[in-house]
Design an enzyme around this catalytic site. Structure first.
Site, PDB file in Angstrom:
ATOM      1  N   CYS A   1       0.794  -1.231   0.000  1.00 33.66           N
ATOM      2  CA  CYS A   1       0.000   0.000   0.000  1.00 33.66           C
ATOM      3  C   CYS A   1       0.827   1.281   0.000  1.00 33.66           C
ATOM      4  O   CYS A   1       0.294   2.362  -0.248  1.00 33.66           O
ATOM      5  CB  CYS A   1      -0.937  -0.027   1.199  1.00 33.66           C
ATOM      6  SG  CYS A   1      -1.688  -1.630   1.462  1.00 33.66           S
TER       7      CYS A   1
ATOM      8  N   HIS B   1      -4.038   8.303   4.548  1.00 37.10           N
ATOM      9  CA  HIS B   1      -4.046   6.931   4.034  1.00 37.10           C
ATOM     10  C   HIS B   1      -5.418   6.326   4.370  1.00 37.10           C
ATOM     11  O   HIS B   1      -6.088   5.814   3.500  1.00 37.10           O
ATOM     12  CB  HIS B   1      -2.917   6.128   4.686  1.00 37.10           C
ATOM     13  CG  HIS B   1      -2.801   4.743   4.153  1.00 37.10           C
ATOM     14  ND1 HIS B   1      -2.495   4.492   2.849  1.00 37.10           N
ATOM     15  CD2 HIS B   1      -2.960   3.521   4.742  1.00 37.10           C
ATOM     16  CE1 HIS B   1      -2.462   3.176   2.640  1.00 37.10           C
ATOM     17  NE2 HIS B   1      -2.747   2.571   3.781  1.00 37.10           N
TER      18      HIS B   1
ATOM     19  N   HIS C   1      -9.466   0.827  -1.678  1.00 34.92           N
ATOM     20  CA  HIS C   1      -8.022   0.938  -1.472  1.00 34.92           C
ATOM     21  C   HIS C   1      -7.327   0.333  -2.692  1.00 34.92           C
ATOM     22  O   HIS C   1      -7.283  -0.893  -2.849  1.00 34.92           O
ATOM     23  CB  HIS C   1      -7.638   0.198  -0.193  1.00 34.92           C
ATOM     24  CG  HIS C   1      -6.212   0.392   0.208  1.00 34.92           C
ATOM     25  ND1 HIS C   1      -5.334   1.177  -0.513  1.00 34.92           N
ATOM     26  CD2 HIS C   1      -5.499  -0.098   1.265  1.00 34.92           C
ATOM     27  CE1 HIS C   1      -4.153   1.149   0.080  1.00 34.92           C
ATOM     28  NE2 HIS C   1      -4.230   0.394   1.158  1.00 34.92           N
TER      29      HIS C   1
END
Lengths: 415, 95
Positions: free
Chosen positions: A168, A306, A341
């Site tokens: 990520c 995030h 995401h």
């Protein structure tokens, strides 16, 4: 030692909203969600899990446009990476002779090589018949640097080539590496970004780790819910984002349009947990980036979090922001509610969106944030109706499995 | 299986696997220079032949023969040789 200023002169995106940055920005600014129920499509492959939501691409790039010589080496994620990178070069109007020069490099990322290609290889590998042999080019699809290598091959790029594979945090680190290459004069232009393809294996792993949302399978657009009291995990998405980074000298010499200046970057790792970063490590990372940029917390006008909507992850990030920006009203929002995401692509896609927020002075709120979790430190969330604000500096946060943190600071460019 | 059938089979592979225009494929067309294939394509070509014909291309003698292939006709001759030598059970050919 002379240090170059590093500017952003173009970008390209393939996102759950479709192909092109225009579609992504239109979707984000209109507050739409790309999250859908995938049970019918992928249910059989989701390994008895609980999560049946994802944000896949709503349209896929036409791979037949890529010459076979290059396409044969690409899994879906490399095709997306190529499209985003090629569009970014056009957006930045980088001259053809520059693209093939030794001064232009690539830092591109993905969480893994192509999982779809890996699945195909194993199907053949586990077949006992002597004729079962995978394609010769299979390895070029599944190798971890498939995106950086394929982008460079298909575009004829001869400069440095780095692959970042930190799930990520991948594309934020790729942008950071590009920034450092240019700052220290090793390259003039860098294509930086990340790509992610939708594969049930990834969704299943997030589910298994209890990091995936599962309570909203019948109401997919209501999840993920970053910072919200009813959040229950993240939603995996697909996409690719690419940015063209360029030294000020190069950009000004050719009269390039400038979208922002990268002034700070920092990355570190928290060795206390493989699954998530602690507040303390994020605080160090934020302060490292601020030091690199030479700016004070009060100079930051917006934080693109995030915030994937995992229960624990949002707590660490909110606590770190609250500590570093204590007493300041810095607007915060996350774009995961819109696009899910997009893992390795998220840092690049969300930086592109933040550049547009800085340009327009309109901040996008966190979709699905209705009641901020009272367990989290109070943050100044961008109100649901959005916020009009002059942005001179913004922060982009990314955190990854393995405990990796990466923070970028971008500034409006002034000579 | 006669030469004509083998040629048809090979043309079919080149069209399907390498997305070539059938108009550009002739017996004397050079595989690398005219048709634009490279060493990776040759690996896939061998795999496809093994899969369709059921024979195994070994590492020693066959490799030299493969290296000597320049044209479509050369390839057809190699397949013909494999059939004549009895390495291929024609009844099992998957065409």
């Amino acid at each position: 030692m002379k240090q170059n200023r590093v500017l952003i002169t173009g970008y390209g995106a393939v996102s759950p909203f479709g192909i092109g940055t225009d579609k992504m920005l239109a979707g984000l600014f209109s507050g739409r969600s790309c999250v859908v129920n995938i049970k019918e499509e992928l249910g059989g492959k989701l390994a008895n899990g609980n999560c049946f939501v994802a944000a896949p691409l709503s349209e896929t790039p036409d791979a037949s446009q890529i010459p076979r010589k290059y396409r044969r080496n690409m899994g879906p994620l490399a095709e997306y990476a190529y499209r985003a990178a090629a569009d970014a070069l056009v957006h930045a109007a980088v001259p053809k002779e520059k693209i093939g020069s030794a001064e232009l490099g690539v830092a591109f990322s993905s969480s893994l090589g192509s999982a779809a290609a890996l699945e195909e290889v194993f199907k053949v590998y586990l077949d006992d018949s002597p004729q079962a042999i995978p394609q010769a080019t299979s390895f070029f699809k599944i190798m971890s640097h498939t995106c950086s290598a394929n982008v460079a091959h298909a575009l004829g790029i001869r400069g440095v080539n780095y692959s970042v594979n930190s799930t990520c945090a991948s594309s934020t680190q790729a942008i950071g590496i590009g920034y450092e290459q240019l700052k220290h004069g090793r390259q003039e232009i860098m294509i930086c970004g990340g790509s992610e393809e939708m594969h049930p294996m990834v969704v299943s792993i997030f589910d298994l780790l209890q990091a995936a949302s599962w309570k909203y399978n019948d109401h997919p657009t209501q999840t993920p819910r970053p910072f919200d009291s009813k959040r229950d995990g993240t939603v995996c998405g697909a996409g690719a984002g690419a940015l063209i980074l360029e030294t000020e000298e190069s950009a000004c010499q050719r009269g390039a349009k400038i979208f922002g200046e990268i002034v700070g970057y920092y990355s570190n790792l928290d060795p206390t947990s493989m699954a998530q970063s602690s507040k303390e490590s994020i605080v160090l990372c934020l302060r490292g980036a601020l030091d690199d940029a030479g700016v004070e917390p009060k100079q930051i006008d917006y934080i693109n979090a995030h915030a994937t909507a995992t229960v624990a992850g949002d707590i660490s990030e909110a606590a770190a922001i609250a500590e570093v920006f204590a007493g300041l009203q810095v607007p915060v929002s996350s774009l995961k509610g819109h696009m899910g995401h997009t893992l390795a692509a998220s840092g690049a896609l969300e930086t592109i969106a933040s550049l547009e927020m800085m340009r327009s002075g309109r901040l996008i709120p966190t979709l699905n944030l209705e009641i901020p979790d009272p367990e989290l430190p109070a943050l100044f969330h961008v109100p649901a109706a959005g916020l009009v604000k002059k942005v001179n500096h913004f922060i982009k946060n990314s955190f990854a499995f393995g405990g990796i943190n990466a923070v970028l600071i971008v500034k409006e460019y002034t000579k | 299986m006669n030469q004509e059938k083998i040629y048809e089979f090979v043309v079919g592979i080149f069209v399907e696997l390498f997305e070539l225009d059938v108009k550009n494929i002739r017996p004397d067309a050079t595989i690398f220079d005219e048709l634009g294939l490279d060493s990776l394509d040759m690996v896939d070509l061998v795999i496809e032949m093994q899969s369709k014909f059921g024979f195994k291309i070994g590492r020693m003698d066959d490799e030299e023969k493969l290296r000597a292939i320049r044209t479509i006709k050369d390839l057809c001759l190699l397949i013909e040789e494999k059939i004549k030598s009895g390495e291929v059970d024609i009844s099992k050919i998957k065409i």
